[in-house]
Design a protein around this motif. Structure first.
Motif, short mmCIF file in Angstrom:
data_model
loop_
_atom_site.label_atom_id
_atom_site.label_comp_id
_atom_site.label_asym_id
_atom_site.label_seq_id
_atom_site.Cartn_x
_atom_site.Cartn_y
_atom_site.Cartn_z
N ARG A 27 7.26 -2.72 -37.87
CA ARG A 27 6.50 -2.95 -36.64
C ARG A 27 5.56 -4.13 -36.88
N GLU A 32 2.13 -3.20 -32.37
CA GLU A 32 1.00 -2.29 -32.55
C GLU A 32 -0.16 -2.61 -31.61
N ASN A 47 3.27 -2.28 -41.25
CA ASN A 47 3.47 -1.06 -42.03
C ASN A 47 4.52 -1.21 -43.13
N SER A 49 6.43 -0.89 -46.44
CA SER A 49 6.36 0.03 -47.56
C SER A 49 7.54 -0.25 -48.49
#
Length: 91
Positions: A27, A32, A47, A49
């Motif tokens: 995103r 967001e 985000n 990861s």
């Protein structure tokens, strides 16, 4: 097949899988509704990861490598099956 060949082919599948799963679930700041920090590009993921990407890549690479190894063992698809010139040539 030698163990070193298995390891090398699996590593290739893992890298390919990492690039395949990389864009899923990302995103951006626009998604967001937030402003990026100074110096960050607007398309940078909010985000990201690395652990999640590695986990997904590992799962996908295991599946793809298993299919590859089963095909290698049982010969479901061979190079003769992929030779389109031979298939299209009239007998």
């Amino acid at each position: 097949m030698k163990v070193t060949s298995i390891l090398a082919i699996y590593c290739l599948f893992w890298v390919m899988s990492a690039f395949i799963v990389l864009p899923f679930g990302v995103r951006t700041h626009a998604d967001e509704g937030t402003e990026p920090e100074a110096g960050h590009v607007h398309s940078a993921p909010v985000n990201f990861s690395g652990k999640r990407i590695a986990k997904r890549a590992t799962i996908l690479s295991i599946v793809l490598f298993a299919l590859f190894y089963l095909n290698y063992t049982y010969g479901w698809v061979t190079t003769d099956d992929l030779d389109l010139v031979q298939r299209l040539r009239p007998n």
